[in-house]
Structure formats: structure tokens, C-alpha cells
Scaffold this active site. Structure first.
Site, PDB file in Angstrom:
ATOM      1  N   SER A   1       4.853  18.288   4.609  1.00 14.84           N
ATOM      2  CA  SER A   1       3.901  19.030   3.779  1.00 14.84           C
ATOM      3  C   SER A   1       4.438  20.418   3.427  1.00 14.84           C
ATOM      4  O   SER A   1       4.246  20.905   2.304  1.00 14.84           O
ATOM      5  CB  SER A   1       2.558  19.172   4.510  1.00 14.84           C
TER       6      SER A   1
ATOM      7  N   HIS B   1       6.741  20.024   0.580  1.00 15.88           N
ATOM      8  CA  HIS B   1       6.000  19.891  -0.674  1.00 15.88           C
ATOM      9  C   HIS B   1       5.568  21.268  -1.184  1.00 15.88           C
ATOM     10  O   HIS B   1       5.646  21.555  -2.381  1.00 15.88           O
ATOM     11  CB  HIS B   1       4.758  19.016  -0.469  1.00 15.88           C
TER      12      HIS B   1
ATOM     13  N   CYS C   1       7.588  20.781   8.362  1.00 17.98           N
ATOM     14  CA  CYS C   1       6.889  19.522   8.093  1.00 17.98           C
ATOM     15  C   CYS C   1       7.141  19.066   6.654  1.00 17.98           C
ATOM     16  O   CYS C   1       7.492  19.873   5.790  1.00 17.98           O
ATOM     17  CB  CYS C   1       5.394  19.751   8.323  1.00 17.98           C
TER      18      CYS C   1
ATOM     19  N   GLU D   1       3.201  23.378  12.703  1.00 15.71           N
ATOM     20  CA  GLU D   1       3.624  22.580  13.857  1.00 15.71           C
ATOM     21  C   GLU D   1       4.274  23.532  14.863  1.00 15.71           C
ATOM     22  O   GLU D   1       5.467  23.784  14.788  1.00 15.71           O
ATOM     23  CB  GLU D   1       4.651  21.524  13.438  1.00 15.71           C
TER      24      GLU D   1
END
Length: 345
Positions: free
Chosen positions: A40, A43, A38, A65
Site C-alpha cells: 500500500s 501505491h 508495504c 508496519e
């Protein structure tokens, strides 16, 4: 078992041998068959500003996920049963805060998130609350099921933006969430969907494979000129899915009077907005994050009926030992979506 962890508050992730978890009360143990990387997660991998709260939780297995098969269950769990194929809503609500008491667990003030605040699914096995599990339709394989969470985020953003039949839409960002928003906006009735990226040839090519002929690379063309060329003027809705601060103001500049901009990207820096222009333009700026339980049911039904429509989103599949390479592909925009297959050798 092998797991991908955030072990230090700095750039990077590590592969580590960790104990296989056991399900606690109300939990099941899931053998992970597919887990998507993902935005995120990227990040966290880069260690951008805004994730410092993870530091005291390290080392932490990331990944949220995912889909797999239940292989063990606590004695108090009736569903899902052992052998059931599931995907999991990674946000775990507390059940006691005002939002939870009002029947809005998606707005829980003390939520725990698999892969961000407790051990996640970039591993061979993950423990998860039984109440967060959704049974998979027989027609939905594990890699398609691993798209459920990001597609729910995208679907909820489109709901938040109130896309209607005939609307013109600009999607800023050609990553998984942006492409998911484009797909959901088209299903909501948008007549024109323009997908925008920057130095994003691979992911914009994916958008075209998904049937979006109107794509813009900001490395080659300025946004306002491109939107005028493709839409004949300003648009009804803009979705920001980049996490780049300037994209919010850029998006507002191509939004028609009375239009709505939905910010779905996670930003590492504050955004400056010309409020006078926003007021005079009667613009609405809305934030969308996560989804509702009802969104999960809707997306799973959609995947059961039309799953192959979404499979082109997946560009790369890697084994668990190659997860770090998957992050590199995601970070350098060489992939539209990387799915990790922990049981793959």
C-alpha cells in the site's frame, strides 16, 4: 525529527523535518525501531488510482508496519508502560458505528489508519492509541515485530479462504502478502502451495528459501500449464495478492469446481468476471482486507515460537534517510521486504 511524507498528489515521497509528536489523551509516543515498506505504501509512492482521498491530508507521514519502544504516555494510560516494547494495529476504529457497536472494530465504517489517514511511522517517533498496542514477547525483536501487520493480513486471508488439511493452493503474487499467505497456508495444512510471480526472480528465490519448491514465473510459463504440471490439475484454493486485474480471471481459470478464490490485492482498475463461468463452476470469490484483534495475538505467539522461520522474508534494511531507495527496491522487485530502521545512522 526526520519523517518520510506524502506531500503532493503525484509520484514520489519527500524527506522532511517535522515536529516530534506528543501523545494525546489515551495515546503513547513510540520510538520507532523498525517499519516495513508495504505494498500500500508503494501505491501511495507511485500515486496509483484509488488513493485520492489522501490529498486533503497532505503532508502526511506514511508507514504503518512498525514496532518500537514506548517513551512517553498520556496521564490516562495504564498500558503500555514507558519502556514497553510494542507493535501497533494501525487501524483505529471509531467505537460508535454499527460495526463497532456489534463488536467488529475491524469493519469500522469510520476507521482512521496510521500512515494513511494520520501520521505514521516512517519517522523517529509516532503517536498511537494505547489500545492499539500489543506487547512484544522477549524473543521477538523489532524487525520481526514489524512483520506482524502484513503477516496478520496474510493469516486472515488464509482464514477467509478456509484452507484445510491436504488442500492444493495457488498464490498469485510473490510480494510480502503473497509469501505470507503461502507460509500461513502451509501452516494451515495445505499439501501443495504454488507461488506465482512475473519477472520476479528475486522474490521467487525468497519463496524457495522459505521452503516452497513449486514456484512459477509467468514470464517463462503460462499459468494453466504450470498449475497442471505442478498440481496435476486444478487447485482447491487461489489467493490473489498482485493488484493486477487480469490475475483474478487467471486465478479463476485454475480453480477446481467448488473452489474459493480470495482477493487480497489492492486494485487500481475494475475487474471483469465471467459470472456464468463462476456460477457453473460453483466458485466463490471472496475479499480479505486487514485482520482481527485475535489474529494479532495468534501471529505474535507464532513469531515468539518460530520467528526465525519468517526472517528470510526481509531482504533489505535501510536507515530512515534512505527510505526512498527502499521504495525503489520494492517497486522494481529487487527486494522481498524492505525494513526501515529509523534509529540506524
Amino acid at each position: 525529527m526526520l519523517a518520510v511524507q506524502k506531500s503532493q498528489p503525484e509520484h514520489g515521497l519527500t524527506l522532511a523535518e517535522v515536529p516530534r509528536p506528543a501523545p494525546g489523551p489515551g495515546e503513547v509516543l513510540i520510538e520507532v525501531e523498525a517499519c516495513g515498506i508495504c505494498g500500500s505504501d508503494v501505491h501511495v509512492y507511485e500515486w496509483t488510482s484509488g488513493y485520492e482521498w489522501m490529498t486533503p491530508l497532505m503532508p502526511l507521514t506514511v508507514g504503518h508496519e512498525f514496532a518500537g519502544t514506548v517513551v512517553e504516555a498520556a496521564p490516562d494510560v495504564a498500558f503500555p508502560e514507558i519502556g514497553q516494547r510494542v507493535t501497533v494495529w494501525p487501524s483505529i476504529s471509531c467505537g460508535a458505528c454499527p460495526a463497532c457497536r456489534e463488536g467488529q472494530p475491524e469493519n469500522c465504517e469510520r476507521k482512521v489508519t496510521l500512515g494513511l489517514t494520520r501520521h505514521g511511522a516512517f519517522a523517529t517517533h509516532v503517536a498511537a492509541p494505547a489500545a492499539s498496542c500489543f506487547a512484544l514477547p522477549d524473543s521477538v525483536d523489532s524487525e520481526l515485530a514489524s512483520l506482524t501487520e502484513p503477516l496478520c493480513v496474510s493469516a486472515r486471508a488464509v482464514e477467509t479462504g478456509e484452507v484445510r488439511l491436504g488442500h492444493s493452493v495457488v498464490v498469485l503474487g510473490a510480494g510480502m502478502i503473497g509469501l505470507g499467505i503461502a507460509l500461513m497456508a502451509r501452516r494451515a495444512g495445505a499439501a501443495k502451495v504454488i507461488v506465482v510471480g512475473k519477472d520476479d526472480s528475486v522474490r521467487l528465490a525468497c519463496a524457495r528459501r522459505l521452503g516452497f519448491a513449486a514456484t512459477v514465473d509467468l514470464a517463462e510459463e503460462e499459468l494453466a500449464a504450470a498449475v497442471t504440471r505442478l498440481a496435476g490439475g486444478k487447485v482447491d484454493r487461489v489467493f490473489e495478492a498482485t493488484g493486477v486485474a487480469a490475475s483474478v480471471t487467471d486465478g479463476l481459470s485454475v480453480l477446481r469446481r467448488g473452489g474459493i478464490l480470495v482477493a487480497a490485492g489492492i486494485h487500481s482498475r475494475p475487474v471483469s468476471v465471467d459470472l456464468t463461468a463462476l456460477v457453473r463452476g460453483k466458485h466463490q470469490l471472496r475479499g480479505s482486507h486487514g485482520a482481527l484483534r485475535s489474529t494479532w495475538a495468534t501471529v505474535l505467539k507464532l513469531l515468539a515460537e518460530s520467528g526465525e522461520e519468517f526472517r528470510p522474508l526481509i531482504s533489505h534494511r535501510v536507515g530512515l534517510a534512505d527510505t526512498i531507495e527502499g521504495f525503489r527496491l520494492s517497486l522494481t522487485k529487487e527486494a522481498s521486504k524492505v525494513v526501515v530502521r529509523p534509529q540506524q545512522s
